[in-house]
Design a protein around this motif. Sequence first.
Motif, mmCIF file in Angstrom:
data_model
loop_
_atom_site.group_PDB
_atom_site.id
_atom_site.type_symbol
_atom_site.label_atom_id
_atom_site.label_comp_id
_atom_site.label_asym_id
_atom_site.label_seq_id
_atom_site.Cartn_x
_atom_site.Cartn_y
_atom_site.Cartn_z
ATOM 1 N N THR A 86 42.250 50.947 32.618
ATOM 2 C CA THR A 86 41.417 50.915 33.926
ATOM 3 C C THR A 86 42.351 51.875 34.955
ATOM 4 N N ASN A 87 41.126 52.783 35.481
ATOM 5 C CA ASN A 87 41.753 53.754 36.511
ATOM 6 C C ASN A 87 42.536 54.756 36.138
ATOM 7 N N SER A 88 42.442 54.916 34.721
ATOM 8 C CA SER A 88 43.219 56.386 34.437
ATOM 9 C C SER A 88 42.046 57.386 34.591
ATOM 10 N N GLN A 108 30.613 59.657 53.932
ATOM 11 C CA GLN A 108 31.824 60.196 53.861
ATOM 12 C C GLN A 108 32.917 59.326 52.990
ATOM 13 N N THR A 109 32.107 57.841 52.798
ATOM 14 C CA THR A 109 32.914 56.898 52.019
ATOM 15 C C THR A 109 32.070 56.442 51.006
ATOM 16 N N TYR A 110 32.289 56.336 49.648
ATOM 17 C CA TYR A 110 31.284 55.808 48.514
ATOM 18 C C TYR A 110 32.203 55.246 47.500
ATOM 19 N N LEU A 111 31.486 54.632 46.771
ATOM 20 C CA LEU A 111 32.134 54.001 45.560
ATOM 21 C C LEU A 111 31.938 55.072 44.285
ATOM 22 N N GLU A 112 32.882 55.490 43.480
ATOM 23 C CA GLU A 112 32.962 56.086 42.409
ATOM 24 C C GLU A 112 33.024 55.180 41.351
ATOM 25 N N PHE A 113 32.163 55.110 40.300
ATOM 26 C CA PHE A 113 32.345 54.444 39.298
ATOM 27 C C PHE A 113 31.999 55.246 37.915
ATOM 28 N N GLU A 114 32.830 55.260 36.850
ATOM 29 C CA GLU A 114 32.903 55.925 35.833
ATOM 30 C C GLU A 114 33.113 54.972 34.507
ATOM 31 N N ILE A 115 32.728 55.270 33.336
ATOM 32 C CA ILE A 115 32.887 54.722 32.239
ATOM 33 C C ILE A 115 32.854 55.821 31.061
ATOM 34 N N ALA A 116 33.777 55.220 30.188
ATOM 35 C CA ALA A 116 34.004 56.388 28.914
ATOM 36 C C ALA A 116 33.368 55.523 27.677
ATOM 37 N N ASN A 118 34.491 54.343 25.073
ATOM 38 C CA ASN A 118 35.550 53.360 24.667
ATOM 39 C C ASN A 118 35.494 52.099 25.494
ATOM 40 N N ASN A 119 34.610 52.150 26.608
ATOM 41 C CA ASN A 119 34.399 51.132 27.776
ATOM 42 C C ASN A 119 35.450 51.149 28.915
ATOM 43 N N VAL A 120 36.380 51.864 28.681
ATOM 44 C CA VAL A 120 37.423 52.126 29.543
ATOM 45 C C VAL A 120 36.685 52.537 31.059
ATOM 46 N N THR A 121 36.986 51.841 32.003
ATOM 47 C CA THR A 121 36.443 52.231 33.470
ATOM 48 C C THR A 121 37.359 52.662 34.560
ATOM 49 N N PHE A 122 36.803 53.367 35.496
ATOM 50 C CA PHE A 122 37.249 53.753 36.636
ATOM 51 C C PHE A 122 36.486 53.663 37.886
ATOM 52 N N GLN A 123 36.884 52.951 38.880
ATOM 53 C CA GLN A 123 36.425 52.570 40.118
ATOM 54 C C GLN A 123 37.074 52.344 41.177
ATOM 55 N N ALA A 124 36.694 53.395 42.474
ATOM 56 C CA ALA A 124 37.520 53.448 43.292
ATOM 57 C C ALA A 124 36.587 53.823 44.418
ATOM 58 N N MET A 125 36.887 53.389 45.696
ATOM 59 C CA MET A 125 36.416 53.789 46.857
ATOM 60 C C MET A 125 36.920 55.078 47.577
ATOM 61 N N GLU A 146 41.496 45.502 40.095
ATOM 62 C CA GLU A 146 41.054 44.445 39.007
ATOM 63 C C GLU A 146 39.679 44.158 39.078
ATOM 64 N N PRO A 147 38.776 45.054 38.634
ATOM 65 C CA PRO A 147 37.718 45.280 38.820
ATOM 66 C C PRO A 147 36.893 43.714 38.156
ATOM 67 N N LEU A 148 37.463 43.165 37.134
ATOM 68 C CA LEU A 148 36.880 41.996 36.637
ATOM 69 C C LEU A 148 37.009 40.674 37.504
ATOM 70 N N VAL A 149 38.127 40.736 38.359
ATOM 71 C CA VAL A 149 38.477 39.733 39.176
ATOM 72 C C VAL A 149 37.314 39.958 40.304
ATOM 73 N N ASP A 150 37.039 41.295 40.655
ATOM 74 C CA ASP A 150 36.084 41.405 41.919
ATOM 75 C C ASP A 150 34.726 41.185 41.483
ATOM 76 N N GLY A 151 34.622 41.130 40.208
ATOM 77 C CA GLY A 151 33.034 40.927 39.637
ATOM 78 C C GLY A 151 32.503 42.041 39.289
ATOM 79 N N LEU A 152 33.138 43.053 38.947
ATOM 80 C CA LEU A 152 32.511 44.280 38.321
ATOM 81 C C LEU A 152 32.653 44.370 37.102
ATOM 82 N N THR A 153 31.876 44.313 36.190
ATOM 83 C CA THR A 153 31.937 44.247 34.809
ATOM 84 C C THR A 153 31.056 45.482 34.139
ATOM 85 N N ALA A 154 31.450 45.736 32.735
ATOM 86 C CA ALA A 154 31.011 46.826 32.087
ATOM 87 C C ALA A 154 30.938 46.403 30.562
ATOM 88 N N THR A 155 30.047 46.808 29.833
ATOM 89 C CA THR A 155 29.824 46.744 28.194
ATOM 90 C C THR A 155 29.290 48.178 27.806
#
Length: 230
Positions: A86-88, A108-116, A118-125, A146-155
């Motif tokens: 996560t977040n590599s 000027q500020t936005y969410l960047e979400f990425e997924i590979a 193998n379902n590894v994710t990157f998420q950052a403001m 901790e995206p799962l704790v924050d409610g961000l899920t991916a499959t």
Amino acid sequence: MFLNTVLIAAVAVVPALAQIPSNISVPSLNVPACPKKGTVTYDKSVPDQVAFPRTKVDVCYDDSHIDITFTAYNETNFFVNPNYTTNSPIYQYTAMETFISRGTGDPQTYLEFEIAPNNVTFQAMIYNPSKVRADGAPFDTFYVAEPLVDGLTATTTVNKPIGLWVSSARIPLGFFNVDNGTAHGTQWRMNFFRIITAPSTFPAQFYGAWSQPDEANFHMTPYFGHITFV
């Protein structure tokens, strides 16, 4: 903004003047409430506009989340770093991405979400006050640790024999100060990207985008498309 975040501090610099392109025309999309979806496709590379493997993105919203499904066709490598978590920096390999901001202006500020694949994710403001990641300007990354704790899920599902991978993500509306049940009628800026990387040519990459920037730089917010939740 998040309870579970890590801040990478910016080095003090003298901000450069923003080189914001003029006369930009960007696409628009009406996004319905789930289960209906708004769909975009793209098949041109950034920035040279040559043929790029077809990519589809489906978007909808509900009371609490934005749902995004990325479909990558004609994938030949599915190249990832198996040691990344996560977040590599998964954007160094094969990934699909979205940048999201609420509102109609160039953010000027936005969410960047990425997924590979193998379902590894990157998420950052991202804080990008130059709006184009200008040389010498501040550029800060606030990781969602901790995206799962924050409610961000991916499959993710992968079908290598037919060169297909599909990733679906649920991104909390609360990240954008949208209370549950109030998303209808809101307006957004978003863009969608795909990165293709091959072991034989690594670290060279092949880029595609929905709203095409004029250089291989995804952090150019004047090119983000316009989205309306209908």
